[in-house]
Design a protein around this motif. Structure first.
Motif, PDB file in Angstrom:
ATOM      1  N   THR A   6       1.012  -1.081  -0.306  1.00 27.20           N
ATOM      2  CA  THR A   6       0.252   0.231   0.035  1.00 27.20           C
ATOM      3  C   THR A   6       0.638   1.370  -0.076  1.00 27.20           C
ATOM      4  O   THR A   6       1.475   1.720   0.919  1.00 27.20           O
ATOM      5  CB  THR A   6      -0.877  -0.277   1.030  1.00 27.20           C
ATOM      6  N   ALA A  10      -1.695   6.534   1.964  1.00 25.75           N
ATOM      7  CA  ALA A  10      -3.124   6.107   0.956  1.00 25.75           C
ATOM      8  C   ALA A  10      -4.532   6.397   2.210  1.00 25.75           C
ATOM      9  O   ALA A  10      -5.080   6.876   1.902  1.00 25.75           O
ATOM     10  CB  ALA A  10      -2.726   4.591   0.744  1.00 25.75           C
ATOM     11  N   ILE A  13      -5.391   9.966   2.342  1.00 30.07           N
ATOM     12  CA  ILE A  13      -6.605  10.236   0.978  1.00 30.07           C
ATOM     13  C   ILE A  13      -7.718   9.239   1.581  1.00 30.07           C
ATOM     14  O   ILE A  13      -8.719   9.938   0.911  1.00 30.07           O
ATOM     15  CB  ILE A  13      -5.954   9.872  -0.207  1.00 30.07           C
ATOM     16  N   THR A  14      -7.414   8.584   2.386  1.00 24.67           N
ATOM     17  CA  THR A  14      -8.989   7.617   2.464  1.00 24.67           C
ATOM     18  C   THR A  14      -9.453   8.863   3.533  1.00 24.67           C
ATOM     19  O   THR A  14     -10.847   8.336   2.758  1.00 24.67           O
ATOM     20  CB  THR A  14      -8.665   6.681   2.444  1.00 24.67           C
ATOM     21  N   LYS A 127      -6.821   3.980  -6.661  1.00 27.01           N
ATOM     22  CA  LYS A 127      -5.059   4.035  -7.327  1.00 27.01           C
ATOM     23  C   LYS A 127      -4.228   4.384  -6.378  1.00 27.01           C
ATOM     24  O   LYS A 127      -3.185   4.405  -6.681  1.00 27.01           O
ATOM     25  CB  LYS A 127      -5.271   5.365  -7.796  1.00 27.01           C
ATOM     26  N   TRP A 128      -4.800   4.190  -5.011  1.00 25.71           N
ATOM     27  CA  TRP A 128      -4.013   4.000  -3.589  1.00 25.71           C
ATOM     28  C   TRP A 128      -3.733   2.498  -3.070  1.00 25.71           C
ATOM     29  O   TRP A 128      -2.694   2.411  -1.776  1.00 25.71           O
ATOM     30  CB  TRP A 128      -4.799   4.648  -2.820  1.00 25.71           C
ATOM     31  N   GLY A 190      -3.561   9.174  -7.005  1.00 26.78           N
ATOM     32  CA  GLY A 190      -2.578   7.830  -6.792  1.00 26.78           C
ATOM     33  C   GLY A 190      -1.841   7.337  -7.459  1.00 26.78           C
ATOM     34  O   GLY A 190      -1.604   7.569  -8.134  1.00 26.78           O
TER      35      GLY A 190
END
Length: 423
Positions: A6, A10, A13-14, A127-128, A190
């Motif tokens: 990962t 990530a 951004i989530t 994309k992450w 991402g």
């Protein structure tokens, strides 16, 4: 093949996309929450209010499809920024004196801005995270919708009760602009994007084959039933609590949180259980398809008992549990679609999926409004409307159970277009 790690950042951004969906659903719920004051001030009949609820979805699907193709070529970072800005600006006209027509037009514009939101956010988050790690972030993203209601309802209801429903819209506009500013500073694209080598190894499948695959059709059918329940919750749950069961606006605001708290629990459990089952070797047919469809069927059967329950508290419980179980399907459908859709086509396919199943948002509120207006009594109208909802949920869940086979879809599609099967 070795599982991809990962990428760093990530989960940040989530979280930002979780807030994105939080604002998205707070925008959606405000009309239902302020339904009684709006109907009173603007002197609306049930059919008119049903039309207002449906108007949000008039351009929802069209916009979702158009933007879905756009994000195949333009960075999702900028698309998300523009969408959120549209949401915020569409709220401010309601701060002053407003007519039914103005309110209707603003909801149509808001729907056009929010139509692509979920699919673009999913495309961005994929994309992450590599495929085997996507179910949990998808579930967290879906929680933005639940927490958008859980956090917004008490705050917005306080504004409605103590000030005016007009200012509730203005508050949402301000919050939307705050998210735009945060994303402008911290939002990033991402790194797990398709390279030339990946494109050569991931040949294009005709859209006709993708959109007529049994798993795509099953996903649309199952999610349609769940969204029928969700759109009724957004538009008619609070008016039902007030006019159908006799609660005050203040109490109804608190009760209106319950479906979303329960739904949030179901969604998180589904995401966690799905990843555990896959880690233990279960196919995605079971860990995604069956896991998403069965709760939808069970929820519909529970909701079908609503007309036979007399106590107000039990009616609320049946409605909350029955509709809340349907949330499982939202967690599993995007990962299932991404299993067999080439990365270069994923944004469009997920967007078209969203555009199709959210058509329930046009139909369901209007059907409920018409049923209530033409029923022998107000409560009888609500009971009939929710019974229709139950039937739709059961049928859609059965279709999902029959059609969702993502684990074999890729190989079958590649064989149809004359490509060798992938391992």
């Amino acid at each position: 093949m070795t599982a991809q790690p990962t990428p760093k950042g990530a989960w940040k951004i989530t979280f930002l996309l979780f807030l994105f969906m939080l604002v998205n659903f707070a925008d959606k719920i405000v009309v239902g929450l302020a339904g009684v004051p709006i109907m009173t001030e603007l002197k609306l009949e049930p059919e008119q209010f049903g039309l207002l609820g449906s108007s949000f979805f008039f351009l929802f699907s069209i916009s979702a499809i158009v933007v879905g193709f756009i994000v195949n070529r333009i960075a999702t970072r900028w698309v998300l920024l523009v969408l959120a800005a549209i949401w915020a600006l569409a709220q401010f006209p309601m701060v002053g004196t407003v007519s039914f027509t103005t309110l209707l037009i603003c909801r149509v514009i808001l729907g056009a801005g929010e139509g692509p939101a979920a699919s673009v956010a999913v495309h961005a988050i994929y994309k992450w995270f590599p495929d085997e790690k996507r179910t949990l972030p998808t579930a967290i993203l879906a929680q933005g919708s639940a927490f958008g209601v859980i956090l917004a309802v008490p705050a917005l209801n306080w504004v409605i009760v103590n000030h005016s429903w007009h200012y509730a819209f203005g508050a949402l506009g301000v919050v939307g602009l705050m998210w735009v500013a945060a994303w402008l500073v911290m939002g990033k694209e991402g790194p797990l994007v398709q390279t030339v080598a990946m494109a050569e190894a991931d040949p294009r499948i005709p859209y006709l084959q993708l959109l007529t695959s049994r798993t795509f059709i099953g996903s649309c059918a199952a999610a349609f039933g769940a969204y029928w329940a969700l759109s009724l919750g957004l538009t008619w749950f609070t008016p039902f609590i007030i006019k159908g069961l006799g609660f005050s606006q203040n109490d109804a605001g608190l009760i209106s949180i319950l479906p979303w708290v329960f739904g949030a629990t179901i969604v998180l459990l589904t995401g966690w259980i799905s990843q555990v089952l896959m880690a233990r070797g279960m196919s995605t047919r079971g860990a995604r398809g069956v896991l998403g469809s069965v709760p939808l069927i069970v929820g519909g059967l529970i909701l079908a008992t609503l007309a036979y329950v007399d106590h107000a508290g039990l009616r609320i419980a049946v409605l909350v549990i029955g509709t809340g179980l349907s949330g499982s399907i939202y967690v599993v459908c995007p990962p299932m679609l991404s299993e067999f859709t080439p990365v270069s086509q994923r944004g469009a396919v997920i967007a078209i999926f969203g555009a199709i199943y959210t058509l329930a948002g046009i139909v369901a509120p209007a059907v409920m409004g018409s049923v209530i207006q033409h029923a022998g009594g107000l409560l009888e109208g609500y009971m009939t409307g929710f019974t229709i909802n139950a039937v739709v949920m059961v049928v859609s869940g059965l279709l999902g159970l029959l059609l969702l086979w993502p684990n074999t879809e890729r190989a079958r599609l590649m064989t149809q277009v004359g490509q060798p099967k992938f391992a």
